[in-house]
Write a protein that holds these residues in place. Structure first.
Motif, PDB file in Angstrom:
ATOM      1  N   ASN A 130       4.435   9.676  11.127  1.00  0.00           N
ATOM      2  CA  ASN A 130       3.569   9.196  10.039  1.00  0.00           C
ATOM      3  C   ASN A 130       2.196   8.757  10.539  1.00  0.00           C
ATOM      4  OD1 ASN A 130       5.022   7.029  11.271  1.00  0.00           O
ATOM      5  ND2 ASN A 130       4.581   5.670   9.543  1.00  0.00           N
ATOM      6  N   VAL A 131       1.918   8.982  11.831  1.00  0.00           N
ATOM      7  CA  VAL A 131       0.614   8.634  12.402  1.00  0.00           C
ATOM      8  C   VAL A 131      -0.199   9.894  12.666  1.00  0.00           C
ATOM      9  CG1 VAL A 131      -0.611   7.497  14.304  1.00  0.00           C
ATOM     10  CG2 VAL A 131       1.536   6.533  13.458  1.00  0.00           C
ATOM     11  N   TYR A 132      -1.422   9.898  12.146  1.00  0.00           N
ATOM     12  CA  TYR A 132      -2.374  10.996  12.306  1.00  0.00           C
ATOM     13  C   TYR A 132      -3.593  10.449  13.050  1.00  0.00           C
ATOM     14  CZ  TYR A 132       0.238  13.382   8.532  1.00  0.00           C
ATOM     15  OH  TYR A 132       1.203  13.982   7.764  1.00  0.00           O
ATOM     16  N   ALA A 133      -4.572  11.310  13.334  1.00  0.00           N
ATOM     17  CA  ALA A 133      -5.794  10.824  13.999  1.00  0.00           C
ATOM     18  C   ALA A 133      -6.999  11.661  13.580  1.00  0.00           C
ATOM     19  CB  ALA A 133      -5.628  10.859  15.515  1.00  0.00           C
ATOM     20  N   LYS A 134      -8.160  11.014  13.653  1.00  0.00           N
ATOM     21  CA  LYS A 134      -9.407  11.686  13.289  1.00  0.00           C
ATOM     22  C   LYS A 134     -10.215  12.055  14.530  1.00  0.00           C
ATOM     23  CE  LYS A 134      -9.985   9.751   8.677  1.00  0.00           C
ATOM     24  NZ  LYS A 134     -10.812   8.955   7.739  1.00  0.00           N
ATOM     25  N   THR A 147      -2.825   5.843   1.583  1.00  0.00           N
ATOM     26  CA  THR A 147      -2.921   5.952   3.043  1.00  0.00           C
ATOM     27  C   THR A 147      -3.613   4.743   3.652  1.00  0.00           C
ATOM     28  OG1 THR A 147      -5.064   7.051   2.945  1.00  0.00           O
ATOM     29  CG2 THR A 147      -3.101   8.459   2.838  1.00  0.00           C
ATOM     30  N   PHE A 148      -3.503   4.626   4.984  1.00  0.00           N
ATOM     31  CA  PHE A 148      -4.196   3.561   5.699  1.00  0.00           C
ATOM     32  C   PHE A 148      -4.998   4.131   6.861  1.00  0.00           C
ATOM     33  CE2 PHE A 148      -4.273   0.063   8.940  1.00  0.00           C
ATOM     34  CZ  PHE A 148      -5.166  -0.747   8.243  1.00  0.00           C
ATOM     35  N   LEU A 178       0.835  -1.208   0.000  1.00  0.00           N
ATOM     36  CA  LEU A 178       0.000   0.000   0.000  1.00  0.00           C
ATOM     37  C   LEU A 178       0.870   1.260   0.000  1.00  0.00           C
ATOM     38  CD1 LEU A 178      -2.933   1.140   0.271  1.00  0.00           C
ATOM     39  CD2 LEU A 178      -2.593   1.064   2.748  1.00  0.00           C
ATOM     40  N   ALA A 179       1.879   1.274   0.853  1.00  0.00           N
ATOM     41  CA  ALA A 179       2.775   2.428   0.944  1.00  0.00           C
ATOM     42  C   ALA A 179       3.523   2.666  -0.361  1.00  0.00           C
ATOM     43  CB  ALA A 179       3.770   2.231   2.089  1.00  0.00           C
ATOM     44  N   SER A 180       3.813   1.589  -1.086  1.00  0.00           N
ATOM     45  CA  SER A 180       4.561   1.724  -2.342  1.00  0.00           C
ATOM     46  C   SER A 180       3.762   2.501  -3.399  1.00  0.00           C
ATOM     47  CB  SER A 180       4.975   0.349  -2.887  1.00  0.00           C
ATOM     48  OG  SER A 180       3.860  -0.329  -3.446  1.00  0.00           O
ATOM     49  N   LEU A 200       3.048  -0.673  13.634  1.00  0.00           N
ATOM     50  CA  LEU A 200       2.784  -0.439  12.206  1.00  0.00           C
ATOM     51  C   LEU A 200       3.590   0.748  11.698  1.00  0.00           C
ATOM     52  CD1 LEU A 200      -1.101  -0.898  12.050  1.00  0.00           C
ATOM     53  CD2 LEU A 200       0.669  -2.602  11.589  1.00  0.00           C
ATOM     54  N   ALA A 201       3.638   1.797  12.498  1.00  0.00           N
ATOM     55  CA  ALA A 201       4.370   3.009  12.103  1.00  0.00           C
ATOM     56  C   ALA A 201       5.865   2.731  11.948  1.00  0.00           C
ATOM     57  CB  ALA A 201       4.149   4.110  13.135  1.00  0.00           C
ATOM     58  N   LYS A 202       6.381   1.854  12.799  1.00  0.00           N
ATOM     59  CA  LYS A 202       7.807   1.486  12.750  1.00  0.00           C
ATOM     60  C   LYS A 202       8.103   0.559  11.578  1.00  0.00           C
ATOM     61  CE  LYS A 202       8.608  -0.049  16.810  1.00  0.00           C
ATOM     62  NZ  LYS A 202       8.931  -0.289  18.234  1.00  0.00           N
ATOM     63  N   GLU A 203       7.218  -0.427  11.401  1.00  0.00           N
ATOM     64  CA  GLU A 203       7.435  -1.450  10.369  1.00  0.00           C
ATOM     65  C   GLU A 203       7.268  -0.888   8.957  1.00  0.00           C
ATOM     66  OE1 GLU A 203       8.235  -4.757  10.396  1.00  0.00           O
ATOM     67  OE2 GLU A 203       8.633  -4.719  12.546  1.00  0.00           O
ATOM     68  N   VAL A 204       6.371   0.095   8.814  1.00  0.00           N
ATOM     69  CA  VAL A 204       6.114   0.680   7.482  1.00  0.00           C
ATOM     70  C   VAL A 204       6.224   2.202   7.595  1.00  0.00           C
ATOM     71  CG1 VAL A 204       4.649   0.476   5.427  1.00  0.00           C
ATOM     72  CG2 VAL A 204       4.364  -1.165   7.295  1.00  0.00           C
ATOM     73  N   PRO A 205       7.467   2.705   7.751  1.00  0.00           N
ATOM     74  CA  PRO A 205       7.651   4.126   8.066  1.00  0.00           C
ATOM     75  C   PRO A 205       7.220   5.087   6.963  1.00  0.00           C
ATOM     76  CG  PRO A 205       9.766   3.041   7.668  1.00  0.00           C
ATOM     77  CD  PRO A 205       8.733   1.963   7.727  1.00  0.00           C
ATOM     78  N   ASN A 206       7.102   4.578   5.725  1.00  0.00           N
ATOM     79  CA  ASN A 206       6.687   5.470   4.626  1.00  0.00           C
ATOM     80  C   ASN A 206       5.179   5.404   4.369  1.00  0.00           C
ATOM     81  OD1 ASN A 206       7.043   2.790   3.766  1.00  0.00           O
ATOM     82  ND2 ASN A 206       7.351   3.392   1.633  1.00  0.00           N
ATOM     83  N   LEU A 207       4.430   4.767   5.297  1.00  0.00           N
ATOM     84  CA  LEU A 207       2.974   4.695   5.174  1.00  0.00           C
ATOM     85  C   LEU A 207       2.328   5.766   6.045  1.00  0.00           C
ATOM     86  CD1 LEU A 207       0.405   3.125   4.200  1.00  0.00           C
ATOM     87  CD2 LEU A 207       0.616   1.759   6.299  1.00  0.00           C
ATOM     88  N   ARG A 208       1.439   6.560   5.442  1.00  0.00           N
ATOM     89  CA  ARG A 208       0.668   7.533   6.223  1.00  0.00           C
ATOM     90  C   ARG A 208      -0.532   6.807   6.835  1.00  0.00           C
ATOM     91  NH1 ARG A 208       1.229   9.747   1.500  1.00  0.00           N
ATOM     92  NH2 ARG A 208      -0.965  10.197   1.014  1.00  0.00           N
ATOM     93  N   ILE A 209      -0.566   6.790   8.176  1.00  0.00           N
ATOM     94  CA  ILE A 209      -1.597   6.065   8.931  1.00  0.00           C
ATOM     95  C   ILE A 209      -2.464   7.075   9.667  1.00  0.00           C
ATOM     96  CG2 ILE A 209      -1.986   4.435  10.842  1.00  0.00           C
ATOM     97  CD1 ILE A 209       0.892   3.349  10.234  1.00  0.00           C
ATOM     98  N   VAL A 210      -3.780   6.878   9.640  1.00  0.00           N
ATOM     99  CA  VAL A 210      -4.651   7.733  10.449  1.00  0.00           C
ATOM    100  C   VAL A 210      -5.520   6.847  11.349  1.00  0.00           C
ATOM    101  CG1 VAL A 210      -6.453   7.966   8.650  1.00  0.00           C
ATOM    102  CG2 VAL A 210      -6.284   9.666  10.487  1.00  0.00           C
TER     103      VAL A 210
END
Length: 280
Positions: A193-197, A137-138, A131-133, A154-164
């Motif tokens: 790379n971690v956001y929140a709603k 976003t996730f 997904l990050a490639s 998740l943030a550590k394992e996939v550092p280029n993934l934007r997570i919310v």
């Protein structure tokens, strides 16, 4: 004037896709709910754009949302679904979906999985790397206490993934508690790379009596941890109707944010979502 974005709303058409979780106990929302019903509510609130978020782990639901996006000029993004636990198939489907200008990310109803650790299975983490490639976003349905604790991994394992994190991971508002929820949210917020709603909070509060005062401590805490630039408003409509309605969620969220600067409010009420989902 800054854009107002509802970064989390749903539609479902029961003739176009199956939603087995939509039980009759959900009463008023256990039926087909579509764009014409939401449109006047957006206009009344002054919302410019929305993000439609998946409500089922199915291609039918995703294709339906993308169709709605084509038909409504106020839809700015769609968060769909692919089988992350099958990385090869996810890759193939993402190659297809990524060509659609509205498809901006993926979500999986992990809280419907029997395994509370589903999201940290090696196959799923591999799917998140795929997904990050695609620079997509996730949305993490991190219902406390089962899933929020996984956000740092998740943030550590996939550092280029934007997570919310959806709905601030449903804090224990009804119990007026913070405790472990606050500790886990703070740990997640340490990763850039971690956001929140700021969404779905009304259904975590007392359905009949909640006001901005009930939400404010949790929103304030989230702002302390993430800053306004990693927080985004979402109505969680029509689920929001189980504890109020669109107008109340919008009004009370704005009341809860009243003490913040114009810049902070602009970020939470639109700017962050526009950046996160790369909305034109």
């Amino acid at each position: 004037m800054s854009r107002k974005i509802d970064a989390h709303q749903h539609f479902w058409n029961l003739e176009k896709a199956a939603y087995p979780w939509l039980d009759p106990m959900f009463g008023s929302i256990c039926r087909t709910i579509e764009a014409p019903e939401l449109e006047p509510l957006l206009q009344a609130a002054g919302i410019d754009q929305t993000v439609i978020v998946q409500a089922m782990n199915s291609y039918e639901d995703t294709d339906y949302m993308l169709q709605v996006a084509e038909e409504r000029d106020w839809v700015g993004a769609v968060v769909g679904w692919v089988p992350l636990n099958m990385p090869d198939i996810a890759d193939k489907k993402l190659r297809h979906y990524a060509q659609n200008r509205y498809f901006k990310g993926v979500r999986h109803l992990i809280h419907e999985e029997k395994d509370p650790d589903y999201i940290v299975r090696p196959s799923v983490i591999e799917g998140l790397r795929v997904l990050a490639s695609y620079d997509l976003t996730f949305d993490l349905v991190a219902v406390f206490p089962n899933h929020l604790k996984h956000a740092p991994l998740l943030a550590k394992e996939v550092p280029n993934l934007r997570i919310v994190i959806d709905h601030l991971a449903k804090p224990p508002i009804r119990e007026k508690a913070m405790g472990e929820w606050a500790e886990q949210l703070a740990r997640a917020a340490q990763y850039e790379n971690v956001y929140a709603k700021v969404s779905g909070l009304n259904t975590a509060a007392d359905a009949d009596t909640w006001t901005a005062e009930d939400l404010r401590p949790y929103i304030d805490y989230a702002v302390e941890q993430f800053g306004a630039d990693r927080l985004m408003f979402g109505s969680d409509w029509p689920v929001a109707n189980l504890a109020g309605d669109y107008a109340k969620v919008w009004a009370e969220t704005n009341r809860a944010l009243a003490a913040y600067s114009d810049e902070q409010r602009d970020a939470i009420l639109g700017g962050t979502a526009a950046r996160f989902y790369k909305m034109p």
